[in-house]
Design a protein around this motif. Structure first.
Motif, PDB file in Angstrom:
ATOM      1  N   ILE A  10       0.837  -1.209   0.000  1.00 32.42           N
ATOM      2  CA  ILE A  10       0.000   0.000   0.000  1.00 32.42           C
ATOM      3  C   ILE A  10       0.865   1.250   0.000  1.00 32.42           C
ATOM      4  O   ILE A  10       0.616   2.196  -0.755  1.00 32.42           O
ATOM      5  CB  ILE A  10      -0.975  -0.024   1.198  1.00 32.42           C
ATOM      6  CG1 ILE A  10      -2.031  -1.123   0.991  1.00 32.42           C
ATOM      7  CG2 ILE A  10      -1.639   1.331   1.379  1.00 32.42           C
ATOM      8  CD1 ILE A  10      -2.905  -1.363   2.207  1.00 32.42           C
ATOM      9  N   VAL A  11       1.899   1.266   0.823  1.00 30.34           N
ATOM     10  CA  VAL A  11       2.800   2.428   0.876  1.00 30.34           C
ATOM     11  C   VAL A  11       3.508   2.615  -0.461  1.00 30.34           C
ATOM     12  O   VAL A  11       3.639   3.742  -0.960  1.00 30.34           O
ATOM     13  CB  VAL A  11       3.813   2.272   2.040  1.00 30.34           C
ATOM     14  CG1 VAL A  11       4.914   3.311   1.942  1.00 30.34           C
ATOM     15  CG2 VAL A  11       3.110   2.361   3.376  1.00 30.34           C
ATOM     16  N   ALA A  12       3.952   1.515  -1.081  1.00 34.41           N
ATOM     17  CA  ALA A  12       4.642   1.608  -2.367  1.00 34.41           C
ATOM     18  C   ALA A  12       3.698   2.131  -3.442  1.00 34.41           C
ATOM     19  O   ALA A  12       4.071   3.002  -4.250  1.00 34.41           O
ATOM     20  CB  ALA A  12       5.197   0.241  -2.765  1.00 34.41           C
ATOM     21  N   ILE A  13       2.477   1.648  -3.478  1.00 34.78           N
ATOM     22  CA  ILE A  13       1.506   2.110  -4.475  1.00 34.78           C
ATOM     23  C   ILE A  13       1.209   3.595  -4.275  1.00 34.78           C
ATOM     24  O   ILE A  13       1.152   4.364  -5.240  1.00 34.78           O
ATOM     25  CB  ILE A  13       0.222   1.257  -4.404  1.00 34.78           C
ATOM     26  CG1 ILE A  13       0.502  -0.157  -4.927  1.00 34.78           C
ATOM     27  CG2 ILE A  13      -0.908   1.896  -5.205  1.00 34.78           C
ATOM     28  CD1 ILE A  13      -0.626  -1.137  -4.692  1.00 34.78           C
ATOM     29  N   CYS A  14       1.015   4.017  -3.035  1.00 37.64           N
ATOM     30  CA  CYS A  14       0.738   5.438  -2.756  1.00 37.64           C
ATOM     31  C   CYS A  14       1.923   6.317  -3.145  1.00 37.64           C
ATOM     32  O   CYS A  14       1.739   7.401  -3.708  1.00 37.64           O
ATOM     33  CB  CYS A  14       0.400   5.622  -1.283  1.00 37.64           C
ATOM     34  SG  CYS A  14      -1.193   4.919  -0.823  1.00 37.64           S
TER      35      CYS A  14
END
Length: 79
Positions: A10-14
């Motif tokens: 999730i952090v990487a996608i954001c």
């Protein structure tokens, strides 16, 4: 998928999404700045033209009438 793997994903996608959005916005800002510079240069040219015209009009209004008449006569003779 573990809990921590999901958080990292999730952090990487954001982060990737925010980087793409930031890059897209910077391209639009560059185009807007270029357009603004073009408009500014046009306004500067128009300002110079208007100032010159006002100076001519002021000169016409403040000149004595006989001097103005002689200038018009000179212009007529020249053309």
């Amino acid at each position: 998928m573990s809990f921590w793997t999901a958080i990292v994903a999730i952090v990487a996608i954001c982060t990737i999404g925010e980087a793409i959005r930031s890059r897209r916005d910077s391209k639009h800002d560059a185009a807007a700045d270029e357009k603004l510079d073009e408009i500014s240069s046009k306004l500067d040219r128009l300002d110079g033209d208007l100032r010159a015209r006002v100076e001519v009009l002021e000169r016409i209004v403040t000149d004595r009438k006989d001097d103005l008449k002689s200038r018009f006569d000179d212009l007529r003779r020249a053309s």
